[in-house]
Design an enzyme around this catalytic site. Structure first.
Site, PDB file in Angstrom:
ATOM      1  N   GLY A  30     -23.063  -1.786 -23.413  1.00 52.30           N
ATOM      2  CA  GLY A  30     -23.120  -1.737 -24.870  1.00 52.30           C
ATOM      3  C   GLY A  30     -23.552  -0.377 -25.390  1.00 52.30           C
ATOM      4  N   CYS A  31     -24.532   0.217 -24.727  1.00 52.32           N
ATOM      5  CA  CYS A  31     -25.039   1.523 -25.163  1.00 52.32           C
ATOM      6  C   CYS A  31     -24.009   2.618 -24.920  1.00 52.32           C
ATOM      7  CB  CYS A  31     -26.352   1.835 -24.458  1.00 52.32           C
ATOM      8  SG  CYS A  31     -27.657   0.652 -24.893  1.00 52.32           S
ATOM      9  N   THR A  32     -23.259   2.499 -23.852  1.00 51.92           N
ATOM     10  CA  THR A  32     -22.201   3.470 -23.573  1.00 51.92           C
ATOM     11  C   THR A  32     -21.099   3.362 -24.625  1.00 51.92           C
ATOM     12  OG1 THR A  32     -22.687   3.463 -21.210  1.00 51.92           O
ATOM     13  CG2 THR A  32     -20.484   4.207 -21.871  1.00 51.92           C
ATOM     14  N   ALA A  49     -22.447   4.895 -27.881  1.00 50.68           N
ATOM     15  CA  ALA A  49     -22.525   6.358 -27.799  1.00 50.68           C
ATOM     16  C   ALA A  49     -21.125   6.978 -27.869  1.00 50.68           C
ATOM     17  CB  ALA A  49     -23.246   6.777 -26.518  1.00 50.68           C
TER      18      ALA A  49
END
Length: 156
Positions: A44-46, A49
């Site tokens: 999710g963070c990738t 970003a």
């Protein structure tokens, strides 16, 4: 303490992936998208970003800087940026002081376990340093576009 829309956003100093100390006040005269995310290199963070990366030029055209914050150390931020060619700074809040200042350090539950961690959140701070919009418990899909649209409509 939790920051509220309409108030001055709390200033801070954190170390960026570049090794320099960065504060919110360094960007006076620019809008800032300050986004808090749980962990570098996770799916999710990738995605989040990379969504910010893909819209980076559009944010820049609107006099807006993107700053990502997590509790990961600088070295992990460097790897994350290198791997995904991220064109913005990631800030290391290893002691979660800024996370607490912005009210995003929360009790979380995952697979029956409770732990403290970052609640994915985004704050838009105007060129005068005032918090003008916040999203908490962010769902990644479509979020970056929503933030960009807000800035287009409200701050440009």
């Amino acid at each position: 303490m939790t920051v509220k829309a309409g108030e001055l956003a709390p200033d801070f100093q954190l170390t960026a992936n570049s090794g320099e100390k960065v504060g919110l006040s360094d960007y006076k005269g620019k809008n800032v998208v300050l986004y808090f995310y749980p962990k570098d290199m996770t799916p999710g963070c990738t995605t989040q970003a990379c969504d910010f990366r893909d819209k980076h030029d559009q944010f820049s055209d609107l006099n807006t800087v993107i700053l990502g914050v997590s509790t990961d150390p600088v070295a992990r931020h460097e790897k994350f940026i290198d791997k995904y060619d991220l064109p913005f700074l990631l800030l290391a809040d290893e002691n979660h002081e800024v996370c607490e200042l912005y009210g995003v350090w929360k009790l979380k539950k995952n697979f029956g376990k409770e732990y403290m961690g970052i609640e994915r959140s985004t704050f838009v701070i105007d060129s005068d340093g005032k918090l003008v919009k916040e999203w908490r418990k962010v769902k990644v899909a479509g979020h970056v576009e929503e933030a960009l649209q807000f800035i287009k409509e409200q701050l440009s």
